[in-house]
Design a protein around this motif. Structure first.
Motif, short mmCIF file in Angstrom:
data_model
loop_
_atom_site.label_atom_id
_atom_site.label_comp_id
_atom_site.label_asym_id
_atom_site.label_seq_id
_atom_site.Cartn_x
_atom_site.Cartn_y
_atom_site.Cartn_z
N ALA A 126 109.19 64.76 42.01
CA ALA A 126 109.39 66.07 41.37
C ALA A 126 108.90 66.02 39.92
N VAL A 127 109.11 64.91 39.26
CA VAL A 127 108.63 64.75 37.87
C VAL A 127 107.10 64.90 37.84
N VAL A 128 106.43 64.27 38.79
CA VAL A 128 104.96 64.34 38.83
C VAL A 128 104.50 65.76 39.14
N VAL A 129 105.14 66.40 40.11
CA VAL A 129 104.76 67.78 40.46
C VAL A 129 105.03 68.72 39.29
N ALA A 130 106.16 68.54 38.61
CA ALA A 130 106.47 69.38 37.45
C ALA A 130 105.43 69.18 36.35
N ALA A 131 105.00 67.94 36.14
CA ALA A 131 103.96 67.67 35.15
C ALA A 131 102.65 68.35 35.55
N LEU A 132 102.31 68.27 36.82
CA LEU A 132 101.09 68.92 37.30
C LEU A 132 101.17 70.44 37.14
N SER A 133 102.39 71.00 37.29
CA SER A 133 102.53 72.45 37.13
C SER A 133 102.18 72.87 35.72
N ALA A 134 102.57 72.08 34.73
CA ALA A 134 102.24 72.39 33.33
C ALA A 134 100.74 72.29 33.11
N PHE A 135 100.15 71.29 33.72
CA PHE A 135 98.71 71.09 33.61
C PHE A 135 97.97 72.28 34.22
N MET A 136 98.43 72.72 35.40
CA MET A 136 97.79 73.86 36.07
C MET A 136 98.04 75.17 35.31
N LEU A 137 99.25 75.35 34.79
CA LEU A 137 99.53 76.54 34.01
C LEU A 137 98.60 76.61 32.80
N LYS A 166 81.65 70.00 22.80
CA LYS A 166 81.53 68.68 22.18
C LYS A 166 82.76 67.81 22.40
N GLY A 167 83.87 68.41 22.81
CA GLY A 167 85.10 67.65 22.99
C GLY A 167 84.99 66.63 24.12
N ASN A 168 85.67 65.53 23.97
CA ASN A 168 85.70 64.48 24.99
C ASN A 168 86.67 64.92 26.09
N LYS A 169 86.13 65.48 27.18
CA LYS A 169 86.96 66.05 28.24
C LYS A 169 87.87 65.01 28.90
N GLY A 170 87.37 63.81 29.09
CA GLY A 170 88.20 62.76 29.69
C GLY A 170 89.42 62.45 28.85
N LYS A 171 89.20 62.31 27.56
CA LYS A 171 90.30 62.04 26.63
C LYS A 171 91.26 63.22 26.58
N ILE A 172 90.72 64.43 26.46
CA ILE A 172 91.56 65.62 26.34
C ILE A 172 92.41 65.81 27.58
N PHE A 173 91.79 65.81 28.75
CA PHE A 173 92.54 66.05 29.99
C PHE A 173 93.41 64.86 30.36
N GLY A 174 92.93 63.65 30.09
CA GLY A 174 93.73 62.46 30.38
C GLY A 174 95.02 62.43 29.56
N LEU A 175 94.89 62.66 28.26
CA LEU A 175 96.08 62.66 27.41
C LEU A 175 96.98 63.86 27.68
N THR A 176 96.37 65.00 28.05
CA THR A 176 97.18 66.16 28.43
C THR A 176 98.04 65.82 29.64
#
Length: 134
Positions: free
Chosen positions: A10-21, A48-58
């Motif tokens: 549930a913690v993982v799904v909740a985290a993914l929900s924030a990412f998707m929102l 120009k932003g580093n998408k891997g870094k941005i999305f990974g850290l998000t």
């Protein structure tokens, strides 16, 4: 707090929900254009932003937020309603922090409400998921 009551899937799904929102919230047709304008960002600067870094850290920070909220909700009395309420209260806390930082950075109220609103809504959704998935 009882760590045995933390539902890690549930913690993982909740985290993914924030990412998707975030993908919806900051889409151009929702708040993306206003967010870019309030930050004085262009498409070229965004590209120009580093998408891997941005999305990974998000993803990492969304997981930390979800796990932290799950720790507070790790009691036998937690329900969907309490999960949503706790998410709302945590959202008010983070909205306030965003507002404080943004005021000192001389950001607009429009930007504060876009970013702070995302925080409130994402934490309500997280809390609802964590409260429901017991």
């Amino acid at each position: 707090m009882n760590p045995e009551l933390i539902n890690w899937p549930a913690v993982v799904v909740a985290a993914l929900s924030a990412f998707m929102l975030g993908g919806v919230w900051y889409a151009r047709g929702v708040f993306g254009n206003a967010w870019m304008a309030a930050n004085n960002l262009t498409d070229e600067e965004i590209a120009k932003g580093n998408k891997g870094k941005i999305f990974g850290l998000t993803g990492v920070f969304s997981l930390l937020m979800s796990a932290n909220l799950a720790i507070f909700l790790a009691t036998p009395a937690t329900t969907v309603a309490w999960g949503a309420q706790a998410g709302f209260l945590a959202g008010i806390w983070t909205f306030s922090a965003i507002a404080i930082h943004s005021l000192f950075e001389l950001k607009s109220w429009k930007l504060i409400f876009i970013n702070g609103g995302y925080s409130v809504v994402s934490l309500i959704i997280m809390g609802t998921i964590l409260g429901a998935w017991r």
